[in-house]
Write a protein that holds these residues in place. Sequence first.
Motif, PDB file in Angstrom:
ATOM      1  N   GLN A 122       0.815  -1.217   0.000  1.00  0.00           N
ATOM      2  CA  GLN A 122       0.000   0.000   0.000  1.00  0.00           C
ATOM      3  C   GLN A 122       0.847   1.265   0.000  1.00  0.00           C
ATOM      4  O   GLN A 122       0.366   2.333  -0.341  1.00  0.00           O
ATOM      5  CB  GLN A 122      -0.934  -0.004   1.224  1.00  0.00           C
ATOM      6  N   SER A 123       2.122   1.169   0.395  1.00  0.00           N
ATOM      7  CA  SER A 123       3.025   2.320   0.366  1.00  0.00           C
ATOM      8  C   SER A 123       4.452   1.826   0.392  1.00  0.00           C
ATOM      9  O   SER A 123       4.729   0.687   0.790  1.00  0.00           O
ATOM     10  CB  SER A 123       2.783   3.244   1.569  1.00  0.00           C
ATOM     11  N   GLY A 124       5.372   2.693  -0.014  1.00  0.00           N
ATOM     12  CA  GLY A 124       6.780   2.355   0.080  1.00  0.00           C
ATOM     13  C   GLY A 124       7.216   2.172   1.519  1.00  0.00           C
ATOM     14  O   GLY A 124       8.063   1.324   1.831  1.00  0.00           O
ATOM     15  N   PHE A 125       6.663   2.966   2.418  1.00  0.00           N
ATOM     16  CA  PHE A 125       6.976   2.848   3.841  1.00  0.00           C
ATOM     17  C   PHE A 125       6.601   1.449   4.334  1.00  0.00           C
ATOM     18  O   PHE A 125       7.363   0.794   5.055  1.00  0.00           O
ATOM     19  CB  PHE A 125       6.212   3.912   4.630  1.00  0.00           C
ATOM     20  N   ASN A 126       5.432   0.965   3.921  1.00  0.00           N
ATOM     21  CA  ASN A 126       4.994  -0.373   4.310  1.00  0.00           C
ATOM     22  C   ASN A 126       5.925  -1.458   3.794  1.00  0.00           C
ATOM     23  O   ASN A 126       6.106  -2.498   4.438  1.00  0.00           O
ATOM     24  CB  ASN A 126       3.577  -0.640   3.790  1.00  0.00           C
ATOM     25  N   CYS A 127       6.511  -1.244   2.619  1.00  0.00           N
ATOM     26  CA  CYS A 127       7.467  -2.213   2.085  1.00  0.00           C
ATOM     27  C   CYS A 127       8.603  -2.439   3.074  1.00  0.00           C
ATOM     28  O   CYS A 127       8.951  -3.587   3.399  1.00  0.00           O
ATOM     29  CB  CYS A 127       8.059  -1.719   0.765  1.00  0.00           C
ATOM     30  N   ASN A 128       9.191  -1.349   3.533  1.00  0.00           N
ATOM     31  CA  ASN A 128      10.328  -1.474   4.444  1.00  0.00           C
ATOM     32  C   ASN A 128       9.926  -1.989   5.816  1.00  0.00           C
ATOM     33  O   ASN A 128      10.661  -2.749   6.443  1.00  0.00           O
ATOM     34  CB  ASN A 128      11.053  -0.131   4.555  1.00  0.00           C
ATOM     35  N   MET A 129       8.758  -1.593   6.276  1.00  0.00           N
ATOM     36  CA  MET A 129       8.282  -2.102   7.559  1.00  0.00           C
ATOM     37  C   MET A 129       8.008  -3.603   7.485  1.00  0.00           C
ATOM     38  O   MET A 129       8.255  -4.342   8.442  1.00  0.00           O
ATOM     39  CB  MET A 129       7.002  -1.369   7.974  1.00  0.00           C
ATOM     40  N   GLY A 130       7.493  -4.059   6.342  1.00  0.00           N
ATOM     41  CA  GLY A 130       7.110  -5.457   6.207  1.00  0.00           C
ATOM     42  C   GLY A 130       8.223  -6.374   5.762  1.00  0.00           C
ATOM     43  O   GLY A 130       8.401  -7.468   6.312  1.00  0.00           O
ATOM     44  N   ALA A 131       8.994  -5.951   4.768  1.00  0.00           N
ATOM     45  CA  ALA A 131       9.977  -6.844   4.159  1.00  0.00           C
ATOM     46  C   ALA A 131      11.156  -7.136   5.085  1.00  0.00           C
ATOM     47  O   ALA A 131      11.618  -8.277   5.190  1.00  0.00           O
ATOM     48  CB  ALA A 131      10.474  -6.251   2.846  1.00  0.00           C
ATOM     49  N   ILE A 132      11.664  -6.104   5.764  1.00  0.00           N
ATOM     50  CA  ILE A 132      12.831  -6.301   6.635  1.00  0.00           C
ATOM     51  C   ILE A 132      12.481  -7.241   7.783  1.00  0.00           C
ATOM     52  O   ILE A 132      13.185  -8.218   8.058  1.00  0.00           O
ATOM     53  CB  ILE A 132      13.347  -4.956   7.169  1.00  0.00           C
ATOM     54  N   SER A 133      11.357  -6.950   8.444  1.00  0.00           N
ATOM     55  CA  SER A 133      10.989  -7.742   9.621  1.00  0.00           C
ATOM     56  C   SER A 133      10.491  -9.135   9.264  1.00  0.00           C
ATOM     57  O   SER A 133      10.424 -10.019  10.136  1.00  0.00           O
ATOM     58  CB  SER A 133       9.920  -6.999  10.433  1.00  0.00           C
ATOM     59  N   ALA A 134      10.146  -9.363   7.999  1.00  0.00           N
ATOM     60  CA  ALA A 134       9.713 -10.698   7.578  1.00  0.00           C
ATOM     61  C   ALA A 134      10.891 -11.661   7.446  1.00  0.00           C
ATOM     62  O   ALA A 134      10.716 -12.884   7.494  1.00  0.00           O
ATOM     63  CB  ALA A 134       8.969 -10.613   6.250  1.00  0.00           C
ATOM     64  N   VAL A 135      12.094 -11.120   7.293  1.00  0.00           N
ATOM     65  CA  VAL A 135      13.273 -11.953   7.051  1.00  0.00           C
ATOM     66  C   VAL A 135      14.289 -11.872   8.193  1.00  0.00           C
ATOM     67  O   VAL A 135      14.912 -12.866   8.548  1.00  0.00           O
ATOM     68  CB  VAL A 135      13.940 -11.549   5.711  1.00  0.00           C
ATOM     69  N   MET A 136      14.453 -10.671   8.762  1.00  0.00           N
ATOM     70  CA  MET A 136      15.466 -10.480   9.811  1.00  0.00           C
ATOM     71  C   MET A 136      14.835 -10.565  11.200  1.00  0.00           C
ATOM     72  O   MET A 136      13.716 -10.086  11.413  1.00  0.00           O
ATOM     73  CB  MET A 136      16.165  -9.141   9.613  1.00  0.00           C
ATOM     74  N   THR A 137      15.565 -11.160  12.145  1.00  0.00           N
ATOM     75  CA  THR A 137      15.067 -11.349  13.504  1.00  0.00           C
ATOM     76  C   THR A 137      16.115 -10.898  14.520  1.00  0.00           C
ATOM     77  O   THR A 137      17.205 -10.443  14.149  1.00  0.00           O
ATOM     78  CB  THR A 137      14.740 -12.834  13.761  1.00  0.00           C
ATOM     79  N   LYS A 138      15.811 -11.068  15.793  1.00  0.00           N
ATOM     80  CA  LYS A 138      16.737 -10.668  16.851  1.00  0.00           C
ATOM     81  C   LYS A 138      18.013 -11.513  16.864  1.00  0.00           C
ATOM     82  O   LYS A 138      18.975 -11.175  17.560  1.00  0.00           O
ATOM     83  CB  LYS A 138      16.048 -10.742  18.214  1.00  0.00           C
ATOM     84  N   LYS A 139      18.035 -12.576  16.088  1.00  0.00           N
ATOM     85  CA  LYS A 139      19.238 -13.405  15.980  1.00  0.00           C
ATOM     86  C   LYS A 139      20.194 -12.891  14.903  1.00  0.00           C
ATOM     87  O   LYS A 139      21.268 -13.456  14.705  1.00  0.00           O
ATOM     88  CB  LYS A 139      18.853 -14.849  15.661  1.00  0.00           C
ATOM     89  N   ASP A 140      19.779 -11.812  14.200  1.00  0.00           N
ATOM     90  CA  ASP A 140      20.510 -11.339  13.023  1.00  0.00           C
ATOM     91  C   ASP A 140      21.081  -9.939  13.236  1.00  0.00           C
ATOM     92  O   ASP A 140      20.820  -9.287  14.246  1.00  0.00           O
ATOM     93  CB  ASP A 140      19.582 -11.329  11.809  1.00  0.00           C
ATOM     94  N   ALA A 141      21.839  -9.479  12.245  1.00  0.00           N
ATOM     95  CA  ALA A 141      22.386  -8.119  12.254  1.00  0.00           C
ATOM     96  C   ALA A 141      22.104  -7.452  10.917  1.00  0.00           C
ATOM     97  O   ALA A 141      22.108  -8.101   9.863  1.00  0.00           O
ATOM     98  CB  ALA A 141      23.887  -8.132  12.526  1.00  0.00           C
TER      99      ALA A 141
END
Length: 397
Positions: free
Chosen positions: A109-128
């Motif tokens: 729905q927005s470019g902002f949503n892309c970054n909010m959704g895509a990063i957190s869908a793949v990266m976790t607290k175990k990552d950097a």
Amino acid sequence: MTSSTLHDFLEPNLKALREQGLYNEIDSLQGPNGAEIEINGKQLINLSSNNYLGFSNDARLKKSCVEATEEFGVGAGAVRTINGTMTIHDELEKRIAEFKHTEAAIAFQSGFNCNMGAISAVMTKKDAIISDELNHASIIDGCRLSGAKVIRARHQDMDHLRELAKQATESGEYEKVMYISDGVFSMDGDVAKIPEIVEIAQEFGLITYIDDAHGSGVMGGGAGTVKHFGLSDKIDFQIGTLSKAIGVVGGYVAGSRELIDWLKVRARPFLFSTSLTPGSAAACITAFDLMEKEPGTINKLWENGTYLKTGLKELGFDIGHSETPITPCIIGDENLTQKFSRRLLEEGVYAKSIVFPTVPKGTGRVRNMPTAAHTKEMLDQVLAIYEKVGKELGVIS
């Protein structure tokens, strides 16, 4: 009525922002956002729009929007994963993937949503995540949401990136390490060093993520910064907006089929927000078609950007190190920057001031966004006004 506790917080803080020149006044347009706009009954040359190719007001995009609205309705009626996916959304995602030279794409729905959704869908607290220090706010927020360790890299410093990549990957602390950068940096107009990024990423096994919001429709024949360097198959995540050069609204992630399949079941904004309107999706498809059929529009954008840059530099303005049509005039002091922008408006040019927290303190600027829709006569008028105001306020001699 506002509670006293809330009032006691808001009143002094709003006052402080105004005194420091950090309070942003919002202007309402009386009509479309084109090369010229009307605000409070005054006609102004517009240099603050991201409508790079003039598509927001293009009759062909309007026609596509209306026809799709008549066929599918004004809204999708549900989130994508229930029954808010229509054939027009499938068509848009296929078109994006073709244009970006990737296996697949997903529309948000927005470019902002892309970054909010895509990063957190793949990266976790175990990552950097190694993140360029001047990355967009949506990247910063997406990194925070993921819970991953965020490591700030000096802006466009590839030696520093290599050092951080070596430390992060050899430490044994993290399951995955990602590097994130804007493709085109929105406040300065400089371009990410994609070839060097790819080289370092391959050396250390980094996941690569390029947010090309200001590169989409501008670089690489419109396909973006990654395509400009011929490295579409080397970047894992390509992010773009549908609201800048494309002229409509929304955002997308382009990448491998495997990645897109994962995002469709794990990216929270995709899962929990209603789809793009059918009319918006159809208009976006038309924009992609026009970029391929009429490359002269993109060429015109670059011609106008070069013309304005050259003129401002010859007048003595500090335009930084922009490599794209984005043309900052760096003033420095926040209050002077706000005053400079107001004087431009009074003289007939709408170019908004950009100050902290959008840019670091002491680097206030007026950001100019020439588009394909501007004429040479408009830009000549802009340069004359800049010279007048610049000399009046002592910014140039």
